[in-house]
Design a protein around this motif. Structure first.
Motif, PDB file in Angstrom:
ATOM      1  N   TYR A 126     106.547 -79.642 -57.465  1.00 39.70           N
ATOM      2  CA  TYR A 126     106.030 -79.707 -56.104  1.00 39.70           C
ATOM      3  C   TYR A 126     104.502 -79.710 -56.130  1.00 39.70           C
ATOM      4  CZ  TYR A 126     110.699 -78.630 -54.429  1.00 39.70           C
ATOM      5  OH  TYR A 126     112.027 -78.673 -54.164  1.00 39.70           O
ATOM      6  N   GLU A 127     103.912 -80.486 -55.231  1.00 39.07           N
ATOM      7  CA  GLU A 127     102.460 -80.584 -55.121  1.00 39.07           C
ATOM      8  C   GLU A 127     102.056 -80.562 -53.663  1.00 39.07           C
ATOM      9  OE1 GLU A 127     101.217 -84.189 -56.964  1.00 39.07           O
ATOM     10  OE2 GLU A 127     101.466 -83.414 -58.992  1.00 39.07           O
ATOM     11  N   TRP A 128     100.847 -80.060 -53.415  1.00 35.56           N
ATOM     12  CA  TRP A 128     100.302 -80.058 -52.063  1.00 35.56           C
ATOM     13  C   TRP A 128      98.847 -80.464 -52.166  1.00 35.56           C
ATOM     14  CZ3 TRP A 128      97.660 -75.696 -49.233  1.00 35.56           C
ATOM     15  CH2 TRP A 128      97.465 -76.018 -47.896  1.00 35.56           C
ATOM     16  N   GLN A 129      98.451 -81.483 -51.405  1.00 27.86           N
ATOM     17  CA  GLN A 129      97.066 -81.942 -51.395  1.00 27.86           C
ATOM     18  C   GLN A 129      96.423 -81.551 -50.069  1.00 27.86           C
ATOM     19  OE1 GLN A 129      96.982 -86.114 -52.209  1.00 27.86           O
ATOM     20  NE2 GLN A 129      97.249 -85.805 -54.404  1.00 27.86           N
ATOM     21  N   ALA A 130      95.257 -80.944 -50.161  1.00 23.82           N
ATOM     22  CA  ALA A 130      94.531 -80.505 -48.969  1.00 23.82           C
ATOM     23  C   ALA A 130      93.055 -80.383 -49.322  1.00 23.82           C
ATOM     24  CB  ALA A 130      95.074 -79.164 -48.491  1.00 23.82           C
ATOM     25  N   PRO A 131      92.179 -80.356 -48.304  1.00 21.18           N
ATOM     26  CA  PRO A 131      90.756 -80.131 -48.569  1.00 21.18           C
ATOM     27  C   PRO A 131      90.539 -78.746 -49.181  1.00 21.18           C
ATOM     28  CG  PRO A 131      91.079 -80.969 -46.353  1.00 21.18           C
ATOM     29  CD  PRO A 131      92.423 -80.658 -46.895  1.00 21.18           C
ATOM     30  N   LEU A 132      89.568 -78.655 -50.064  1.00 20.73           N
ATOM     31  CA  LEU A 132      89.297 -77.404 -50.769  1.00 20.73           C
ATOM     32  C   LEU A 132      88.996 -76.268 -49.804  1.00 20.73           C
ATOM     33  CD1 LEU A 132      88.788 -75.844 -53.372  1.00 20.73           C
ATOM     34  CD2 LEU A 132      86.448 -76.703 -53.339  1.00 20.73           C
ATOM     35  N   ILE A 133      88.224 -76.531 -48.754  1.00 23.13           N
ATOM     36  CA  ILE A 133      87.863 -75.471 -47.819  1.00 23.13           C
ATOM     37  C   ILE A 133      89.094 -74.922 -47.109  1.00 23.13           C
ATOM     38  CG2 ILE A 133      87.332 -77.008 -45.908  1.00 23.13           C
ATOM     39  CD1 ILE A 133      85.503 -73.765 -46.824  1.00 23.13           C
ATOM     40  N   LEU A 134      90.069 -75.766 -46.814  1.00 20.17           N
ATOM     41  CA  LEU A 134      91.301 -75.311 -46.179  1.00 20.17           C
ATOM     42  C   LEU A 134      92.063 -74.363 -47.102  1.00 20.17           C
ATOM     43  CD1 LEU A 134      93.269 -75.486 -43.788  1.00 20.17           C
ATOM     44  CD2 LEU A 134      94.330 -77.417 -44.950  1.00 20.17           C
ATOM     45  N   ILE A 135      92.126 -74.698 -48.360  1.00 25.45           N
ATOM     46  CA  ILE A 135      92.821 -73.844 -49.328  1.00 25.45           C
ATOM     47  C   ILE A 135      92.102 -72.507 -49.479  1.00 25.45           C
ATOM     48  CG2 ILE A 135      93.466 -73.634 -51.754  1.00 25.45           C
ATOM     49  CD1 ILE A 135      94.033 -76.663 -51.653  1.00 25.45           C
ATOM     50  N   VAL A 136      90.773 -72.535 -49.515  1.00 29.22           N
ATOM     51  CA  VAL A 136      90.002 -71.289 -49.634  1.00 29.22           C
ATOM     52  C   VAL A 136      90.221 -70.420 -48.402  1.00 29.22           C
ATOM     53  CG1 VAL A 136      87.669 -70.350 -49.697  1.00 29.22           C
ATOM     54  CG2 VAL A 136      88.288 -72.250 -51.195  1.00 29.22           C
ATOM     55  N   LEU A 137      90.160 -71.001 -47.210  1.00 30.35           N
ATOM     56  CA  LEU A 137      90.343 -70.230 -45.986  1.00 30.35           C
ATOM     57  C   LEU A 137      91.765 -69.687 -45.861  1.00 30.35           C
ATOM     58  CD1 LEU A 137      88.266 -72.304 -43.417  1.00 30.35           C
ATOM     59  CD2 LEU A 137      87.697 -70.101 -44.444  1.00 30.35           C
ATOM     60  N   LEU A 138      92.768 -70.476 -46.241  1.00 28.48           N
ATOM     61  CA  LEU A 138      94.145 -69.993 -46.206  1.00 28.48           C
ATOM     62  C   LEU A 138      94.363 -68.853 -47.200  1.00 28.48           C
ATOM     63  CD1 LEU A 138      96.250 -73.257 -45.792  1.00 28.48           C
ATOM     64  CD2 LEU A 138      95.866 -71.449 -44.114  1.00 28.48           C
ATOM     65  N   SER A 139      93.751 -68.952 -48.359  1.00 28.66           N
ATOM     66  CA  SER A 139      93.860 -67.876 -49.346  1.00 28.66           C
ATOM     67  C   SER A 139      93.215 -66.594 -48.825  1.00 28.66           C
ATOM     68  CB  SER A 139      93.181 -68.278 -50.651  1.00 28.66           C
ATOM     69  OG  SER A 139      93.803 -69.400 -51.192  1.00 28.66           O
ATOM     70  N   PHE A 140      92.065 -66.727 -48.181  1.00 29.21           N
ATOM     71  CA  PHE A 140      91.392 -65.570 -47.599  1.00 29.21           C
ATOM     72  C   PHE A 140      92.240 -64.943 -46.503  1.00 29.21           C
ATOM     73  CE2 PHE A 140      88.594 -63.809 -44.318  1.00 29.21           C
ATOM     74  CZ  PHE A 140      88.003 -62.793 -45.047  1.00 29.21           C
ATOM     75  N   ALA A 141      92.793 -65.778 -45.613  1.00 27.75           N
ATOM     76  CA  ALA A 141      93.612 -65.273 -44.507  1.00 27.75           C
ATOM     77  C   ALA A 141      94.872 -64.594 -45.028  1.00 27.75           C
ATOM     78  CB  ALA A 141      93.977 -66.414 -43.560  1.00 27.75           C
ATOM     79  N   LEU A 142      95.488 -65.155 -46.056  1.00 30.56           N
ATOM     80  CA  LEU A 142      96.687 -64.554 -46.636  1.00 30.56           C
ATOM     81  C   LEU A 142      96.359 -63.203 -47.264  1.00 30.56           C
ATOM     82  CD1 LEU A 142      99.703 -64.904 -47.308  1.00 30.56           C
ATOM     83  CD2 LEU A 142      98.991 -65.990 -49.431  1.00 30.56           C
ATOM     84  N   GLY A 143      95.254 -63.113 -47.975  1.00 28.18           N
ATOM     85  CA  GLY A 143      94.838 -61.848 -48.563  1.00 28.18           C
ATOM     86  C   GLY A 143      94.527 -60.806 -47.507  1.00 28.18           C
TER      87      GLY A 143
END
Length: 85
Positions: A35-52
């Motif tokens: 499985y793969e997911w492509q997204a802008p880097l900033i979106l991944i960083v913000l989602l990781s921050f929100a999840l944490g």
């Protein structure tokens, strides 16, 4: 003091805006089983921050509710008035 706070808010906003503009490249996150997911880097960083942040808050909720229950029990035991607010 109020102007200093506004200046700091604007500076922080501009710093984050610059970070966002510089990190718009698409990145690929690869999961198990192909499985793969492509997204802008900033979106991944913000989602990781929100999840944490969400995990951190949820980990504190048990202790907070336990303390509230202990306070309420202590108030009833010693006949103290309830404080609201």
């Amino acid at each position: 003091m109020r102007y200093l706070m506004w200046f700091l808010r604007i500076a922080l906003f501009l710093l984050l805006l610059g970070f966002t503009v510089k990190n718009t490249e698409t990145v690929t996150l690869r999961y198990y089983f192909g499985y793969e997911w492509q997204a802008p880097l900033i979106l991944i960083v913000l989602l990781s921050f929100a999840l944490g942040l969400a995990i951190g808050v949820m980990s504190c909720l048990g202790k907070i509710f336990r303390q509230k229950r202990e306070i309420a029990t202590g108030r009833r035991k010693y006949h103290l008035p309830e404080e609201h607010g």
